[in-house]
Design a protein around this motif. Structure first.
Motif, PDB file in Angstrom:
ATOM      1  N   THR A 278       0.832  -1.196   0.000  1.00  0.00           N
ATOM      2  CA  THR A 278       0.000   0.000   0.000  1.00  0.00           C
ATOM      3  C   THR A 278       0.871   1.252   0.000  1.00  0.00           C
ATOM      4  N   LYS A 279       0.430   2.249  -0.721  1.00  0.00           N
ATOM      5  CA  LYS A 279       1.068   3.568  -0.720  1.00  0.00           C
ATOM      6  C   LYS A 279       0.012   4.585  -0.343  1.00  0.00           C
ATOM      7  N   LYS A 280       0.302   5.367   0.711  1.00  0.00           N
ATOM      8  CA  LYS A 280      -0.678   6.307   1.245  1.00  0.00           C
ATOM      9  C   LYS A 280      -0.111   7.726   1.213  1.00  0.00           C
ATOM     10  N   PHE A 281      -0.989   8.667   0.851  1.00  0.00           N
ATOM     11  CA  PHE A 281      -0.637  10.088   0.836  1.00  0.00           C
ATOM     12  C   PHE A 281      -1.433  10.791   1.932  1.00  0.00           C
ATOM     13  N   TYR A 282      -0.800  11.763   2.588  1.00  0.00           N
ATOM     14  CA  TYR A 282      -1.472  12.438   3.682  1.00  0.00           C
ATOM     15  C   TYR A 282      -0.868  13.819   3.922  1.00  0.00           C
ATOM     16  N   GLU A 283      -1.602  14.616   4.699  1.00  0.00           N
ATOM     17  CA  GLU A 283      -1.162  15.917   5.178  1.00  0.00           C
ATOM     18  C   GLU A 283      -1.420  15.971   6.679  1.00  0.00           C
ATOM     19  N   ALA A 284      -0.539  16.678   7.384  1.00  0.00           N
ATOM     20  CA  ALA A 284      -0.681  16.793   8.836  1.00  0.00           C
ATOM     21  C   ALA A 284      -0.408  18.214   9.275  1.00  0.00           C
ATOM     22  N   LEU A 285      -1.222  18.704  10.191  1.00  0.00           N
ATOM     23  CA  LEU A 285      -0.971  19.984  10.839  1.00  0.00           C
ATOM     24  C   LEU A 285       0.081  19.799  11.934  1.00  0.00           C
ATOM     25  N   PRO A 286       0.733  20.888  12.391  1.00  0.00           N
ATOM     26  CA  PRO A 286       1.824  20.742  13.379  1.00  0.00           C
ATOM     27  C   PRO A 286       1.410  19.989  14.637  1.00  0.00           C
ATOM     28  N   GLN A 287       0.180  20.211  15.118  1.00  0.00           N
ATOM     29  CA  GLN A 287      -0.245  19.560  16.362  1.00  0.00           C
ATOM     30  C   GLN A 287      -0.457  18.057  16.190  1.00  0.00           C
TER      31      GLN A 287
ATOM     32  N   PHE B 178       1.578  16.192  14.104  1.00  0.00           N
ATOM     33  CA  PHE B 178       2.855  15.608  13.668  1.00  0.00           C
ATOM     34  C   PHE B 178       3.794  15.610  14.872  1.00  0.00           C
ATOM     35  N   ASN B 179       4.178  14.411  15.329  1.00  0.00           N
ATOM     36  CA  ASN B 179       4.888  14.270  16.604  1.00  0.00           C
ATOM     37  C   ASN B 179       6.224  13.563  16.419  1.00  0.00           C
ATOM     38  N   PRO B 180       7.235  14.259  15.901  1.00  0.00           N
ATOM     39  CA  PRO B 180       8.561  13.650  15.745  1.00  0.00           C
ATOM     40  C   PRO B 180       9.254  13.523  17.105  1.00  0.00           C
TER      41      PRO B 180
ATOM     42  N   THR C 272      12.218  20.661  13.744  1.00  0.00           N
ATOM     43  CA  THR C 272      10.954  21.375  13.551  1.00  0.00           C
ATOM     44  C   THR C 272      10.486  22.054  14.835  1.00  0.00           C
ATOM     45  N   THR C 273      11.088  21.667  15.973  1.00  0.00           N
ATOM     46  CA  THR C 273      10.731  22.306  17.248  1.00  0.00           C
ATOM     47  C   THR C 273      11.177  23.766  17.275  1.00  0.00           C
ATOM     48  N   TYR C 274      12.201  24.117  16.486  1.00  0.00           N
ATOM     49  CA  TYR C 274      12.819  25.442  16.564  1.00  0.00           C
ATOM     50  C   TYR C 274      12.430  26.353  15.395  1.00  0.00           C
ATOM     51  N   VAL C 275      11.413  25.946  14.645  1.00  0.00           N
ATOM     52  CA  VAL C 275      10.887  26.779  13.568  1.00  0.00           C
ATOM     53  C   VAL C 275       9.371  26.845  13.722  1.00  0.00           C
ATOM     54  N   THR C 276       8.746  27.684  12.922  1.00  0.00           N
ATOM     55  CA  THR C 276       7.282  27.749  12.906  1.00  0.00           C
ATOM     56  C   THR C 276       6.791  26.818  11.798  1.00  0.00           C
ATOM     57  N   LEU C 277       6.373  25.648  12.195  1.00  0.00           N
ATOM     58  CA  LEU C 277       5.929  24.645  11.229  1.00  0.00           C
ATOM     59  C   LEU C 277       4.468  24.907  10.875  1.00  0.00           C
TER      60      LEU C 277
ATOM     61  N   LYS D 284     -10.148   2.052   7.705  1.00  0.00           N
ATOM     62  CA  LYS D 284      -9.099   1.648   8.645  1.00  0.00           C
ATOM     63  C   LYS D 284      -8.948   2.742   9.692  1.00  0.00           C
ATOM     64  N   VAL D 285      -9.102   2.361  10.957  1.00  0.00           N
ATOM     65  CA  VAL D 285      -9.087   3.318  12.065  1.00  0.00           C
ATOM     66  C   VAL D 285      -7.821   3.085  12.890  1.00  0.00           C
ATOM     67  N   PRO D 286      -7.044   4.143  13.167  1.00  0.00           N
ATOM     68  CA  PRO D 286      -5.773   3.951  13.888  1.00  0.00           C
ATOM     69  C   PRO D 286      -5.973   3.540  15.343  1.00  0.00           C
ATOM     70  N   ILE D 287      -5.179   2.590  15.752  1.00  0.00           N
ATOM     71  CA  ILE D 287      -5.098   2.215  17.169  1.00  0.00           C
ATOM     72  C   ILE D 287      -3.889   2.886  17.810  1.00  0.00           C
ATOM     73  N   GLN D 288      -2.835   3.086  17.016  1.00  0.00           N
ATOM     74  CA  GLN D 288      -1.638   3.772  17.477  1.00  0.00           C
ATOM     75  C   GLN D 288      -1.095   4.643  16.341  1.00  0.00           C
ATOM     76  N   GLY D 289      -0.260   5.615  16.678  1.00  0.00           N
ATOM     77  CA  GLY D 289       0.350   6.466  15.680  1.00  0.00           C
ATOM     78  C   GLY D 289       1.398   5.695  14.875  1.00  0.00           C
ATOM     79  N   VAL D 290       1.534   6.036  13.600  1.00  0.00           N
ATOM     80  CA  VAL D 290       2.498   5.370  12.722  1.00  0.00           C
ATOM     81  C   VAL D 290       3.349   6.419  12.030  1.00  0.00           C
ATOM     82  N   GLY D 291       4.497   5.979  11.538  1.00  0.00           N
ATOM     83  CA  GLY D 291       5.392   6.860  10.805  1.00  0.00           C
ATOM     84  C   GLY D 291       6.313   7.653  11.715  1.00  0.00           C
ATOM     85  N   PHE D 292       7.195   8.427  11.072  1.00  0.00           N
ATOM     86  CA  PHE D 292       8.168   9.209  11.828  1.00  0.00           C
ATOM     87  C   PHE D 292       7.480  10.210  12.745  1.00  0.00           C
ATOM     88  N   GLY D 293       6.345  10.739  12.309  1.00  0.00           N
ATOM     89  CA  GLY D 293       5.624  11.718  13.113  1.00  0.00           C
ATOM     90  C   GLY D 293       4.568  11.131  14.022  1.00  0.00           C
ATOM     91  N   GLN D 294       4.538   9.787  14.166  1.00  0.00           N
ATOM     92  CA  GLN D 294       3.552   9.132  15.038  1.00  0.00           C
ATOM     93  C   GLN D 294       2.146   9.668  14.760  1.00  0.00           C
TER      94      GLN D 294
END
Length: 265
Positions: A117-126, A128-130, A136-141, A236-246
């Motif tokens: 599977t290949k998935k495309f997405y967008e996330a707001l700063p709140q 995206f949890n690296p 990204t903590t030291y800039v205005t994302l 598909k409903v998330p049970i936990q965060g996935v990816g680098f940004g959880q």
């Protein structure tokens, strides 16, 4: 003797008169209509009784089904859209792979396999949890765009709710594990008053066991003795965060199946 015969006749006449007097006495107080009219018994309706009538009950003929329980293999493909807390990408993802189904009986089945599977997405700063102290903590994302490539390993229970002839309707539920093999992110941010964009790409593997809940429903149509096709909308409903940004990635789409069921003798 004549004397005895006369006495006997007189005795019988006396008894008859006494019986008639008693009968008239018993009728005192009864309506005249009942006295003058003889009693009649209404005829009873006779219901004919047939032999073994109680044993003759309607026989229900079960609907015929051409589906036989067993083992089957499905080639699957489809599309989906992903969203992170309501923020979604306009790009459609895609899925392709193999699923294996084992029928426990005519109603219940176990389904598993592997789907690329290949998935495309967008996330707001709140959303995206690296890791802590990431740059990204030291800039205005402002937001993050990305895609990921994964192997989806589902483990679902399927229930056939309705079956007739060559068609059946079903529902399915279970969980999926993700093996993430590729991630790509575009960061849009402001630093020192300057709006800019930066790309980051990684092919390091990360695993998310039983991280997603699966819910679907579908229709299956036989097209031969061994083959059938299916259309299966899903979410598909998330049970936990996935990816680098959880990220909590919710996915909805549809899957198409070409199913083959071998016949073992």
């Amino acid at each position: 003797t004549p004397t005895n015969k006369g006495n006997l006749a007189h005795s019988e006449s006396t008894n008859l008169a006494a019986s008639e007097a008693n009968y008239k006495a018993s009728l005192i107080g009864m309506p005249l209509a009942l006295i003058e009219r003889p009693f009649r018994i209404a005829p009873r309706a006779i219901t004919p009784v047939f032999e073994n009538q109680s044993a003759k009950t309607p026989i229900k003929i079960p609907s015929k089904s051409n589906f036989k329980p067993g083992f089957s293999i499905s080639l699957v493909g489809g599309f989906d859209y992903s969203a992170i807390h309501g923020t979604k990408s306009t790009n459609a993802g895609f899925n392709s792979g193999l699923l294996f189904q084992y029928d426990l009986n005519k109603r219940w089945s176990i389904v598993s396999g592997g789907i690329f599977t290949k998935k495309f997405y967008e996330a707001l700063p709140q959303n995206f949890n690296p890791p802590k102290h990431y740059w990204t903590t030291y800039v205005t994302l402002h937001y993050v765009e990305g895609f990921c490539e994964m192997i989806d390993i589902p483990l679902n229970i399927r229930y056939n709710a309705f079956t007739k002839n060559n068609t059946r309707l079903y529902a399915s539920a279970g969980v999926s594990s993700y093996i993430m093999t590729h991630q790509n992110y575009d960061y849009y941010y402001t630093r020192a008053g300057q709006y800019t964009q930066k790309n980051w790409d990684t092919k390091s593997q990360s695993n998310y066991w039983f991280g997603v809940a699966n819910i679907s429903a579908g229709v299956e149509q036989k097209i031969g003795n061994k083959f059938s096709v299916e259309l299966e909308p899903f979410i598909k409903v998330p049970i936990q965060g996935v990816g680098f940004g959880q990220m909590d990635i919710t996915t909805y789409g549809a899957m198409f199946h070409l199913k083959y069921q071998p016949r073992f003798k």
